[in-house]
Motif scaffolding. Structure first.
Motif, mmCIF file in Angstrom:
data_model
loop_
_atom_site.group_PDB
_atom_site.id
_atom_site.type_symbol
_atom_site.label_atom_id
_atom_site.label_comp_id
_atom_site.label_asym_id
_atom_site.label_seq_id
_atom_site.Cartn_x
_atom_site.Cartn_y
_atom_site.Cartn_z
ATOM 1 N N UNK A 69 0.834 -1.204 0.000
ATOM 2 C CA UNK A 69 0.000 0.000 0.000
ATOM 3 C C UNK A 69 0.867 1.252 0.000
ATOM 4 N N UNK A 70 1.902 1.255 0.809
ATOM 5 C CA UNK A 70 2.787 2.414 0.861
ATOM 6 C C UNK A 70 3.581 2.573 -0.438
ATOM 7 N N UNK A 71 4.034 1.451 -1.000
ATOM 8 C CA UNK A 71 4.754 1.501 -2.278
ATOM 9 C C UNK A 71 3.882 2.116 -3.369
ATOM 10 N N UNK A 72 2.622 1.717 -3.414
ATOM 11 C CA UNK A 72 1.703 2.226 -4.442
ATOM 12 C C UNK A 72 1.393 3.705 -4.231
ATOM 13 N N UNK A 73 1.272 4.144 -2.993
ATOM 14 C CA UNK A 73 1.043 5.566 -2.720
ATOM 15 C C UNK A 73 2.218 6.407 -3.199
ATOM 16 N N UNK A 74 3.412 5.930 -2.945
ATOM 17 C CA UNK A 74 4.606 6.638 -3.421
ATOM 18 C C UNK A 74 4.642 6.625 -4.950
ATOM 19 N N UNK A 75 4.283 5.494 -5.544
ATOM 20 C CA UNK A 75 4.284 5.385 -7.005
ATOM 21 C C UNK A 75 3.328 6.391 -7.639
ATOM 22 N N UNK A 76 2.164 6.607 -7.039
ATOM 23 C CA UNK A 76 1.214 7.597 -7.555
ATOM 24 C C UNK A 76 1.856 8.984 -7.589
ATOM 25 N N UNK A 77 2.590 9.307 -6.555
ATOM 26 C CA UNK A 77 3.287 10.596 -6.506
ATOM 27 C C UNK A 77 4.350 10.674 -7.600
ATOM 28 N N UNK A 78 5.096 9.607 -7.782
ATOM 29 C CA UNK A 78 6.165 9.570 -8.779
ATOM 30 C C UNK A 78 5.594 9.658 -10.194
ATOM 31 N N UNK A 79 4.420 9.084 -10.416
ATOM 32 C CA UNK A 79 3.799 9.135 -11.744
ATOM 33 C C UNK A 79 3.480 10.559 -12.173
ATOM 34 N N UNK A 80 3.366 11.477 -11.223
ATOM 35 C CA UNK A 80 3.083 12.873 -11.555
ATOM 36 C C UNK A 80 4.343 13.650 -11.937
ATOM 37 N N UNK A 84 12.310 11.617 -15.318
ATOM 38 C CA UNK A 84 12.604 10.307 -14.749
ATOM 39 C C UNK A 84 13.170 10.407 -13.327
ATOM 40 N N UNK A 85 13.500 11.625 -12.873
ATOM 41 C CA UNK A 85 14.107 11.799 -11.563
ATOM 42 C C UNK A 85 13.058 11.705 -10.453
ATOM 43 N N UNK A 86 13.557 11.361 -9.274
ATOM 44 C CA UNK A 86 12.734 11.362 -8.070
ATOM 45 C C UNK A 86 13.026 12.640 -7.300
ATOM 46 N N UNK A 87 12.009 13.205 -6.665
ATOM 47 C CA UNK A 87 12.250 14.367 -5.819
ATOM 48 C C UNK A 87 12.872 13.893 -4.504
ATOM 49 N N UNK A 88 13.455 14.814 -3.771
ATOM 50 C CA UNK A 88 14.028 14.454 -2.468
ATOM 51 C C UNK A 88 12.943 13.947 -1.533
ATOM 52 N N UNK A 89 11.773 14.559 -1.581
ATOM 53 C CA UNK A 89 10.653 14.118 -0.731
ATOM 54 C C UNK A 89 10.251 12.683 -1.069
ATOM 55 N N UNK A 90 10.192 12.348 -2.354
ATOM 56 C CA UNK A 90 9.845 10.987 -2.751
ATOM 57 C C UNK A 90 10.903 9.993 -2.289
ATOM 58 N N UNK A 91 12.163 10.347 -2.467
ATOM 59 C CA UNK A 91 13.238 9.454 -2.017
ATOM 60 C C UNK A 91 13.186 9.266 -0.513
ATOM 61 N N UNK A 92 12.894 10.332 0.219
ATOM 62 C CA UNK A 92 12.769 10.221 1.672
ATOM 63 C C UNK A 92 11.652 9.254 2.050
ATOM 64 N N UNK A 93 10.521 9.350 1.382
ATOM 65 C CA UNK A 93 9.405 8.432 1.671
ATOM 66 C C UNK A 93 9.794 6.989 1.386
ATOM 67 N N UNK A 94 10.532 6.779 0.315
ATOM 68 C CA UNK A 94 10.990 5.429 -0.022
ATOM 69 C C UNK A 94 11.924 4.908 1.081
ATOM 70 N N UNK A 95 12.883 5.725 1.463
ATOM 71 C CA UNK A 95 13.863 5.308 2.473
ATOM 72 C C UNK A 95 13.228 5.099 3.842
ATOM 73 N N UNK A 124 19.379 4.345 -1.863
ATOM 74 C CA UNK A 124 19.626 5.269 -2.987
ATOM 75 C C UNK A 124 20.642 4.713 -3.988
ATOM 76 N N UNK A 125 21.402 3.707 -3.590
ATOM 77 C CA UNK A 125 22.355 3.085 -4.512
ATOM 78 C C UNK A 125 21.667 2.205 -5.550
ATOM 79 N N UNK A 137 8.532 -1.909 -7.764
ATOM 80 C CA UNK A 137 7.114 -2.057 -7.417
ATOM 81 C C UNK A 137 6.472 -3.166 -8.262
ATOM 82 N N UNK A 138 6.834 -3.268 -9.513
ATOM 83 C CA UNK A 138 6.295 -4.335 -10.372
ATOM 84 C C UNK A 138 6.728 -5.707 -9.862
#
Length: 151
Positions: A69-80, A84-95, A124-125, A137-138
């Motif tokens: 559920x959390x992975x998919x919520x982050x993915x929705x944000x990334x889809x916007x 191809x880059x991730x924002x710092x906020x998105x990376x923080x949520x992932x970490x 991040x590596x 996620x897939x």
């Protein structure tokens, strides 16, 4: 043999399939190089083997779904994102998923091999951009699907 070594082997002396996958992930610099559908999506691929291993370890499907559920919520944000880059906020949520996974491991809600797999992936590596995250996620989605087949 150490406890770590014991965990890395199955009853017949073969390496746990999750540990084999971790070894493959360690060889590359991003997840999209390992998590290709031809490597994980088919029966007896990485997702199927991971799900089988988790069912043997009696991992509760609720724990898989909680993370999913959390992975998919982050993915929705990334889809916007436009690029191809991730924002710092998105990376923080992932970490920040890792402390939750560690907490579940500490409560014996998830097995060591699964914790070790997530620890190797959620960094991040390995998750460097949108493609890496989406491939992860897939793969995770496929693990959930195969875990339902085995129940």
């Amino acid at each position: 043999m150490s406890k770590q070594g014991q965990r890395r082997r199955t009853q017949k002396g073969r390496q746990n399939p999750i540990d084999s996958l971790i070894d493959e992930i360690k060889k590359v610099d991003s997840l999209k190089k390992v998590f290709k559908p031809e490597n994980y999506a088919l029966p007896d691929g990485w997702a199927h083997k991971t799900a089988e291993s988790l069912s043997k370890d009696a991992m509760n499907s609720n724990q898989l779904r909680k993370i999913f559920t959390q992975l998919k919520n982050i993915e929705e944000s990334i889809d916007r994102n436009k690029g191809n880059e991730l924002t710092q906020e998105q990376m923080n949520k992932i970490l920040l998923l890792m402390p939750q996974i560690a907490y579940a491991r500490g409560r014996n809600l998830i097995p060591w091999p699964f914790y070790n797999l997530m620890k190797e992936c959620i960094t991040p590596n390995k998750i460097r951009d949108r493609e890496d995250y989406k491939s992860f996620v897939s793969f995770y989605t496929s693990v959930i699907a195969y875990s339902k087949m085995g129940r």
